[in-house]
Every structure is written in C-alpha cells, then in structure tokens.
Design a protein around this motif. Structure first.
Motif, PDB file in Angstrom:
ATOM      1  N   SER A  41       4.157  16.195  -6.653  1.00 32.16           N
ATOM      2  CA  SER A  41       4.843  16.014  -5.363  1.00 32.16           C
ATOM      3  C   SER A  41       3.821  15.561  -4.327  1.00 32.16           C
ATOM      4  CB  SER A  41       5.498  17.326  -4.899  1.00 32.16           C
ATOM      5  OG  SER A  41       6.474  17.762  -5.825  1.00 32.16           O
ATOM      6  N   ARG A  42       4.087  14.435  -3.712  1.00 22.68           N
ATOM      7  CA  ARG A  42       3.213  13.973  -2.630  1.00 22.68           C
ATOM      8  C   ARG A  42       3.575  14.669  -1.323  1.00 22.68           C
ATOM      9  NH1 ARG A  42      -0.416  10.118  -1.656  1.00 22.68           N
ATOM     10  NH2 ARG A  42      -0.615   9.300   0.471  1.00 22.68           N
ATOM     11  N   ASP A  43       4.853  14.937  -1.155  1.00 17.36           N
ATOM     12  CA  ASP A  43       5.332  15.679   0.012  1.00 17.36           C
ATOM     13  C   ASP A  43       6.463  16.585  -0.444  1.00 17.36           C
ATOM     14  OD1 ASP A  43       7.689  14.039  -0.122  1.00 17.36           O
ATOM     15  OD2 ASP A  43       6.608  12.494   0.994  1.00 17.36           O
ATOM     16  N   LEU A  44       7.143  17.205   0.499  1.00 14.95           N
ATOM     17  CA  LEU A  44       8.191  18.168   0.162  1.00 14.95           C
ATOM     18  C   LEU A  44       9.516  17.528  -0.205  1.00 14.95           C
ATOM     19  CD1 LEU A  44       7.478  20.803   2.975  1.00 14.95           C
ATOM     20  CD2 LEU A  44       6.833  20.931   0.555  1.00 14.95           C
ATOM     21  N   SER A  45       9.610  16.215  -0.083  1.00 13.73           N
ATOM     22  CA  SER A  45      10.905  15.565  -0.268  1.00 13.73           C
ATOM     23  C   SER A  45      11.198  15.182  -1.714  1.00 13.73           C
ATOM     24  CB  SER A  45      10.988  14.299   0.601  1.00 13.73           C
ATOM     25  OG  SER A  45       9.983  13.369   0.220  1.00 13.73           O
ATOM     26  N   GLN A  46      10.150  14.877  -2.527  1.00 21.60           N
ATOM     27  CA  GLN A  46      10.383  14.408  -3.882  1.00 21.60           C
ATOM     28  C   GLN A  46       9.386  14.999  -4.865  1.00 21.60           C
ATOM     29  OE1 GLN A  46      10.349  10.057  -3.159  1.00 21.60           O
ATOM     30  NE2 GLN A  46      12.351  10.013  -4.163  1.00 21.60           N
ATOM     31  N   THR A  47       9.855  15.122  -6.122  1.00 18.61           N
ATOM     32  CA  THR A  47       8.990  15.573  -7.214  1.00 18.61           C
ATOM     33  C   THR A  47       9.154  14.610  -8.390  1.00 18.61           C
ATOM     34  OG1 THR A  47       9.182  17.897  -6.572  1.00 18.61           O
ATOM     35  CG2 THR A  47       8.484  17.442  -8.820  1.00 18.61           C
ATOM     36  N   PHE A  48       8.026  14.211  -8.982  1.00 18.65           N
ATOM     37  CA  PHE A  48       8.049  13.246 -10.076  1.00 18.65           C
ATOM     38  C   PHE A  48       7.470  13.880 -11.338  1.00 18.65           C
ATOM     39  CE2 PHE A  48       7.547  10.957  -6.094  1.00 18.65           C
ATOM     40  CZ  PHE A  48       8.542  10.000  -6.169  1.00 18.65           C
TER      41      PHE A  48
END
Length: 277
Positions: A41-48
């Motif tokens: 996750s780069r930020d709290l909005s998305q997870t890859f």
C-alpha cells in the motif's frame, strides 16, 4: 536501517540500494514460500498484491522483485515509488508489517547556481508511508565531518501521495577540502536509524582563495596551448645554445704582419740584415 516498534518493522534505505523486507514469521522448519502473499500500500486508499503463492505478480516493478529462501521480499535498485507499507501474509498466521522509507539529500533548488551567493541550502528528505503520524520535530538532525551537531531549521512535512519529512540546512559556501554534511534519522532515544552523507562541490569565485584554482578542470585547448608554449621555449633555448657554441669554435686568423701606427715591420728584411753583418 531496521527499527522494530509497535505496529511493524521500519526500514530506511538510500535510493538505489537493495531492500530486503523480512517475513520473519516463517519458522526454520517451514521454509516453503508457496503459501506466502506479499501486499503493498502506497497510501490508505489502495492495496496491491505483489506476491501470490510465492510467485511475483506481473507488474512494472516485478523485474526488480524476488523472494529469498526465507520468503523475504527483495527489491533491487529501490526508488521513491517503492516507499510504502508492505505485509507478509501466510495462512493462519499473523501478518508481518513492514514500512519502507527512503532518505535523500539534495541542494535546494536542485539546479541552483553555485555562484549565485555565499550560501547554499541542503534539504534532507524522508519519504515514508502516508498513514504514519507526522515526523517529530527532532527526528532528523545534521552533523558535520567532525560529528558536531549543526543547528538546522527544524523538520517540516508535506503530504503529496506519501508523507515527506524535510529538514533544511543552510551552509556558507567556502573553498577547501573535507567538507561533509550528514543527515541522520533518529528515533525517540536519539538512536541513529540511517545517515546519509553529502559533500558539496563549491565553485571558487573571483574573491575566493586563488590557491584553489589548481583544482579547476582544464579544457583540451588549454593543454594544447601549454604544450606549444613549452615547445617554443625549448626551441629558443636550443637556438641560443647553438649560437654561443658556434662563436666559441671560430679560430682567429693567423697574423703574419704586425702593424704599429700604420708602419709595417717586415721580418724578412731583419733576417737579411743580420746575415750580412
């Protein structure tokens, strides 16, 4: 480079380094990575998903990623796009949380003219996961080549996709060698987590110490002109030596007659007179 605190493992690296994100929950008797997942996750909005069942998923970053024998995630030549939150997940086990941060030092602005004035501002930047709390005011400090802590200008942070903590340091331009400025990231107990060195290249101005001119880079034309001058000087020296040597080797003409105020004395007549007597 590794800091274990409540909530996960914090890793600090320089750009271009090889980062190893541990999945320490894998026991020595269970080294099979086929059940391992890595999430990012780069930020709290998305997870890859980066790794599934031990295999790296296809992506723009996949060529730089791999798993080692401990199922740790290895990232080669890390860049700012690798900053963020990672988690190692296994079936029926707790996730291992890892936060990857990058530290850099650059002059501000990056393309500043070294001859503009007598000072330059250096910026130490800490790029990290945006979900973390803001940086502490004394979490970044500066020291010089002797280890003396320098009075920086505090720590500020910017939220631009990720949390960016910045500590500026303004130093005076000066000629000389062995000038080094080091940015240190420290924890609450002032333990150094990572340090990055910066050696500025100062250009000598008109009023600077002229002794530093010997360090100025020469162009090819400068070397050609110097060679011609040395060759000319050697040629002149050789010509002068030959002229002096030539004059010294000349034999003075043989004088059969001796002149004294225009009167000529003939030795033949003197010899004849003596014989007659």
């Amino acid at each position: 480079m590794l800091q274990c605190i409540s909530g996960g493992i914090h890793l600090f690296y320089r750009p271009g380094a090889e980062a190893i994100l541990p999945c320490d929950d894998v026991s020595s008797s269970d080294r099979v990575c086929s059940t391992v997942y890595w999430l990012y996750s780069r930020d709290l909005s998305q997870t890859f998903g980066l790794v599934k069942n031990g295999n790296v998923n296809k992506s723009a970053r996949a060529a730089r990623m791999s798993l080692d024998t401990n199922c740790s995630l290895v990232i080669n030549n890390i860049t700012a796009e690798d900053v963020g939150y990672y988690s190692c997940r296994q079936a029926q086990k707790l996730d291992i949380k890892v936060y990857l941060s990058i530290v850099t030092i650059l002059p501000s602005p990056p393309d500043a003219d070294p001859k503009t004035d007598g000072k330059v501002t250096l910026e130490c930047s800490l790029l990290r996961f945006s979900g973390l709390t803001p940086c502490r005011q004394n979490s970044i400090r500066w020291v010089n080549e002797t280890g003396t802590v320098l009075p920086g200008e505090g720590v500020t942070y910017e939220i631009i996709e990720s949390m960016k903590c910045v500590s500026p340091l303004t130093v005076k331009r000066q000629s000389g060698h062995n000038r080094r400025y080091t940015c240190q990231v420290v924890d609450e107990r002032n333990n150094v987590q990572i340090e990055v060195d910066y050696t500025p290249v100062f250009t000598c101005g008109i009023n600077d110490d002229q002794t530093d001119k010997s360090n100025t880079d020469w162009s090819p034309l400068d070397y050609v002109m110097l060679t011609l001058r040395i060759s000319g000087l050697l040629l002149i020296t050789v010509i002068v030596v030959l002229l002096i040597k030539g004059r010294g080797n000349k034999t003075p003409p043989h004088q059969n007659n001796v002149h004294d105020d225009g009167d000529e004395v003939k030795y033949e007549n003197v010899e004849a007179t003596s014989a007659a007597t």
